[in-house]
Motif scaffolding. Structure first.
Motif, PDB file in Angstrom:
ATOM      1  N   PRO A  65       0.416   2.806  -2.830  1.00  0.00           N
ATOM      2  CA  PRO A  65       1.001   1.930  -3.839  1.00  0.00           C
ATOM      3  C   PRO A  65       1.803   0.806  -3.191  1.00  0.00           C
ATOM      4  O   PRO A  65       2.395   0.993  -2.125  1.00  0.00           O
ATOM      5  N   SER A  66       1.798  -0.359  -3.823  1.00  0.00           N
ATOM      6  CA  SER A  66       2.586  -1.485  -3.318  1.00  0.00           C
ATOM      7  C   SER A  66       3.088  -2.311  -4.496  1.00  0.00           C
ATOM      8  O   SER A  66       2.519  -2.288  -5.590  1.00  0.00           O
ATOM      9  N   GLU A  67       4.151  -3.022  -4.272  1.00  0.00           N
ATOM     10  CA  GLU A  67       4.790  -3.851  -5.295  1.00  0.00           C
ATOM     11  C   GLU A  67       3.798  -4.879  -5.848  1.00  0.00           C
ATOM     12  O   GLU A  67       3.155  -5.597  -5.101  1.00  0.00           O
ATOM     13  N   GLY A  68       3.660  -4.907  -7.183  1.00  0.00           N
ATOM     14  CA  GLY A  68       2.804  -5.889  -7.851  1.00  0.00           C
ATOM     15  C   GLY A  68       1.326  -5.546  -7.877  1.00  0.00           C
ATOM     16  O   GLY A  68       0.525  -6.277  -8.447  1.00  0.00           O
ATOM     17  N   GLN A  69       0.953  -4.441  -7.283  1.00  0.00           N
ATOM     18  CA  GLN A  69      -0.449  -4.026  -7.218  1.00  0.00           C
ATOM     19  C   GLN A  69      -0.935  -3.537  -8.582  1.00  0.00           C
ATOM     20  O   GLN A  69      -0.220  -2.853  -9.297  1.00  0.00           O
ATOM     21  N   TRP A  70      -2.178  -3.870  -8.944  1.00  0.00           N
ATOM     22  CA  TRP A  70      -2.818  -3.305 -10.126  1.00  0.00           C
ATOM     23  C   TRP A  70      -3.467  -1.994  -9.715  1.00  0.00           C
ATOM     24  O   TRP A  70      -4.226  -1.943  -8.741  1.00  0.00           O
ATOM     25  N   ALA A  71      -3.149  -0.901 -10.416  1.00  0.00           N
ATOM     26  CA  ALA A  71      -3.666   0.420 -10.066  1.00  0.00           C
ATOM     27  C   ALA A  71      -3.943   1.217 -11.333  1.00  0.00           C
ATOM     28  O   ALA A  71      -3.466   0.876 -12.418  1.00  0.00           O
ATOM     29  N   CYS A  72      -4.698   2.286 -11.171  1.00  0.00           N
ATOM     30  CA  CYS A  72      -5.091   3.117 -12.313  1.00  0.00           C
ATOM     31  C   CYS A  72      -4.047   4.151 -12.706  1.00  0.00           C
ATOM     32  O   CYS A  72      -4.132   4.745 -13.776  1.00  0.00           O
ATOM     33  N   LEU A  73      -3.071   4.394 -11.848  1.00  0.00           N
ATOM     34  CA  LEU A  73      -1.969   5.292 -12.191  1.00  0.00           C
ATOM     35  C   LEU A  73      -0.738   4.898 -11.390  1.00  0.00           C
ATOM     36  O   LEU A  73      -0.846   4.319 -10.320  1.00  0.00           O
ATOM     37  N   ALA A  74       0.413   5.207 -11.958  1.00  0.00           N
ATOM     38  CA  ALA A  74       1.687   4.963 -11.268  1.00  0.00           C
ATOM     39  C   ALA A  74       2.142   6.297 -10.683  1.00  0.00           C
ATOM     40  O   ALA A  74       2.496   7.214 -11.427  1.00  0.00           O
TER      41      ALA A  74
END
Length: 106
Positions: A65-74
């Protein structure tokens, strides 16, 4: 592609057993297709993969995970600031699901 995924997964497991995996969120995420998403990680694409077996047979493009990244889950330790509809997070024939823009919690 299945052999490549298995090779990447085997290398990841070897690295984990040899000394652990360190998750660093300062730089760009390094992706690896895996049959599950390890704790603290997220994914930005999912697809069916018979090599991942039963019950779900899904392969995830696992990223740090990285700041501002679009991802499928947090993952734990991350929140999200925005969401959008995306077919990348669902292996259900391209039906839309939700992607989240990540931000570090607390």
């Amino acid at each position: 592609m299945g052999k490549l995924r298995r090779s990447i997964a085997a290398a990841s497991l070897t690295a984990a057993l040899a000394g652990g995996i360190t998750v660093v969120s300062a730089g760009p995420a390094q992706a690896a297709w895996q049959c599950s998403v390890p704790p603290g990680m997220t994914y930005d694409w999912v697809t069916y993969d018979a090599d991942c077996g039963v019950p779900n047979g899904m392969s995830y493009n696992v990223v740090s995970p990285s700041e501002g990244q679009w991802a499928c889950l947090a993952p734990v330790g991350w929140n999200w600031t925005d969401s959008r509809s995306s077919s990348r997070c669902s292996a259900q024939g391209g039906f839309p699901s939700t992607e989240y823009r990540l931000t570090k919690a607390g």
